[in-house]
Design an enzyme around this catalytic site. Structure first.
Site, PDB file in Angstrom:
ATOM      1  N   ASN A   9       0.872  -1.175   0.000  1.00 51.99           N
ATOM      2  CA  ASN A   9       0.000   0.000   0.000  1.00 51.99           C
ATOM      3  C   ASN A   9       0.909   1.224   0.000  1.00 51.99           C
ATOM      4  OD1 ASN A   9      -1.777   2.058   0.496  1.00 51.99           O
ATOM      5  ND2 ASN A   9      -2.396   1.361   2.532  1.00 51.99           N
ATOM      6  N   LYS A  11       0.132   4.259  -0.283  1.00 51.85           N
ATOM      7  CA  LYS A  11      -0.472   5.472   0.301  1.00 51.85           C
ATOM      8  C   LYS A  11      -0.214   6.668  -0.630  1.00 51.85           C
ATOM      9  CE  LYS A  11      -0.039   3.238   4.733  1.00 51.85           C
ATOM     10  NZ  LYS A  11       0.071   3.325   6.178  1.00 51.85           N
ATOM     11  N   HIS A  95      -9.349   1.254   5.057  1.00 53.56           N
ATOM     12  CA  HIS A  95      -8.043   1.427   5.711  1.00 53.56           C
ATOM     13  C   HIS A  95      -8.221   2.361   6.907  1.00 53.56           C
ATOM     14  CE1 HIS A  95      -3.906   2.583   6.480  1.00 53.56           C
ATOM     15  NE2 HIS A  95      -3.579   1.444   5.894  1.00 53.56           N
ATOM     16  N   GLU A  97      -6.582   4.782   7.868  1.00 53.88           N
ATOM     17  CA  GLU A  97      -6.415   6.203   7.536  1.00 53.88           C
ATOM     18  C   GLU A  97      -7.701   6.760   6.912  1.00 53.88           C
ATOM     19  OE1 GLU A  97      -2.750   5.570   5.430  1.00 53.88           O
ATOM     20  OE2 GLU A  97      -1.846   5.027   7.353  1.00 53.88           O
ATOM     21  N   GLU A 167      -4.938  -4.694  10.838  1.00 52.61           N
ATOM     22  CA  GLU A 167      -3.892  -3.670  10.981  1.00 52.61           C
ATOM     23  C   GLU A 167      -4.119  -2.885  12.268  1.00 52.61           C
ATOM     24  OE1 GLU A 167      -2.260  -2.732   6.735  1.00 52.61           O
ATOM     25  OE2 GLU A 167      -3.716  -1.225   7.305  1.00 52.61           O
ATOM     26  N   GLY A 173       3.012   2.559  10.675  1.00 46.88           N
ATOM     27  CA  GLY A 173       3.936   3.671  10.473  1.00 46.88           C
ATOM     28  C   GLY A 173       4.715   4.047  11.717  1.00 46.88           C
ATOM     29  N   SER A 213       3.859  -1.914  10.275  1.00 43.21           N
ATOM     30  CA  SER A 213       5.327  -2.002  10.404  1.00 43.21           C
ATOM     31  C   SER A 213       5.893  -3.380  10.058  1.00 43.21           C
ATOM     32  CB  SER A 213       5.775  -1.555  11.796  1.00 43.21           C
ATOM     33  OG  SER A 213       5.405  -0.200  12.019  1.00 43.21           O
TER      34      SER A 213
HETATM   35  P1  13P Z   1       3.362   0.564   7.548  1.00 43.13           P
HETATM   36  O1  13P Z   1       3.876  -0.740   6.986  1.00 43.13           O
HETATM   37  O2  13P Z   1       4.078   1.759   7.009  1.00 43.13           O
HETATM   38  O3  13P Z   1       3.289   0.517   9.039  1.00 43.13           O
HETATM   39  O4  13P Z   1       1.836   0.714   7.027  1.00 43.13           O
HETATM   40  C1  13P Z   1       0.959  -0.331   7.183  1.00 43.13           C
HETATM   41  C2  13P Z   1      -0.292  -0.045   6.435  1.00 43.13           C
HETATM   42  O5  13P Z   1      -1.034   0.840   6.800  1.00 43.13           O
HETATM   43  C3  13P Z   1      -0.585  -0.847   5.236  1.00 43.13           C
HETATM   44  O6  13P Z   1      -1.874  -0.624   4.786  1.00 43.13           O
END
Ligand code: 13P
Length: 255
Positions: A9, A11, A95, A97, A167, A173, A213
Site C-alpha cells: 500500500n 499510500k 483502511h 487512515e 492492521e 507507520g 510495520s
Molecule cells: P506501515 O507498513 O508503514 O506501518 O503501514 C501499514 C499499512 O497501513 C498498510 O496498509
C-alpha cells in the site's frame, strides 16, 4: 491451504507514473519466480497506468479506495468503472487512515464492499484497534464491531472472496510491530467470528493479512504463524529491495 498474499500500500507516495515505474522495474525481476505468493501493489490513482507494465508479470494491481456510485456529481471520488477500465483487480477498503482521517464508517465501507464484490474486484478490507482500545482490553470488541458492520449482509460465497487485513493502528507507520503472538491471537479471533457468522469452512478459507510495520527483519516470524496469510505493507513496500524480501518471506513460509 491458503496461499499467502502480500500487498504494497503505497499510500500518498510514488504517485507519478515515472516514479512508480522506477520501483516496479526493479521489483519485477526480483519476484518473478515467486509463484507461491500472490503479490499486489496499490499505488496512488495517478500512477495506476503502470497496469500496462504489470500485465505480463505476477504482480497484480490494486486501488487504495473506491466510491460506491458509478458516475455523477461526486467531486473528487473514483468510480469502480474507472478502476475497471485501468485493469485494477484489487481494492483496499476501510483502511484505518480512511476511517480516522476521512471519517469512513463501517456502514460506508459496507456499501463500497458490496459494489466492489458485484463488480468482481477482490476487496482487501482493513480492520484494527487503536492503542487506547488495546490498553483497555477492548481489542476483541473493536474487531467484532468492525466486522459486524463492515460485513453486514455479505454472503458466505462473497466472504470467501474477501481478504481481511488486520492492521492494529498503533503499529502502522510507528515501527512498533505487533508481536507474532499478538497478531496471531487477533487473527484467530477473526476466524472465530467468521465461524460464528458463516461456518468453519469459510473461516478457514478467508485469507487474513497482518499490517503494521511489516519489515524485512520481522516478516518471516509473522508469516510463520498458522493464521497469518501474508501482509499489507506500507513504508517497506516503497523500495524494491525491502518489498521483495518481504515477498520472499511469504513465499518461504507458504504451505
Ligand atoms: P506501515 O507498513 O508503514 O506501518 O503501514 C501499514 C499499512 O497501513 C498498510 O496498509
Amino acid at each position: 491451504m491458503r496461499k499467502p498474499i502480500v500487498g504494497g500500500n503505497w499510500k500518498m507516495n510514488r504517485g507519478t507514473p515515472e516514479n512508480a515505474r522506477e520501483m516496479l522495474d526493479e521489483l519485477i525481476p526480483k519476484v518473478k519466480e515467486m509463484k507461491d505468493v500472490d503479490i499486489v501493489i496499490a499505488p496512488p490513482f495517478t500512477a495506476l497506468s503502470v497496469a500496462s507494465i504489470l500485465k505480463v508479470t505476477n504482480i497484480k494491481l490494486g486501488a487504495q479506495n473506491m466510491f460506491y456510485e458509478e458516475k455523477g456529481a461526486y467531486t473528487g471520488e473514483i468510480s469502480p468503472l474507472f478502476l475497471r477500465s485501468l485493469d485494477v483487480e484489487y481494492v483496499i477498503l476501510g483502511h484505518s487512515e480512511r476511517r480516522n482521517i476521512f471519517n469512513e464508517s463501517n456502514e460506508l465501507i459496507n456499501k463500497k464492499l458490496k459494489v466492489a464484490l458485484s463488480m468482481d474486484f477482490i476487496p482487501i478490507v482493513c480492520i484494527g484497534e487503536h492503542l487506547e482500545e488495546r490498553k483497555a482490553g477492548k481489542t476483541k470488541n473493536v474487531i467484532k464491531e468492525q466486522m459486524e458492520g463492515t460485513f453486514k449482509e455479505i454472503t458466505k460465497k462473497e466472504m470467501e472472496e474477501i481478504i481481511i487485513a488486520y492492521e492494529p493502528i498503533w503499529a502502522i507507520g510507528t515501527g512498533e510491530t505487533a508481536t507474532p503472538e499478538q497478531a496471531e491471537d487477533a487473527h484467530i479471533y477473526v476466524r472465530e467470528i467468521l465461524t460464528e457468522k458463516y461456518n468453519d469452512n469459510t473461516a478457514n478459507r478467508v485469507r487474513i493479512q497482518y499490517g503494521g510495520s511489516v519489515k524485512p527483519h520481522n516478516a518471516k516470524k509473522l508469516f510463520e504463524k498458522d493464521n497469518i496469510d501474508g501482509g499489507l505493507v506500507g513504508g517497506a513496500s516503497l523500495e524494491a529491495d525491502s518489498f521483495a524480501s518481504i515477498i520472499k518471506a511469504a513465499q518461504e513460509t507458504s504451505n
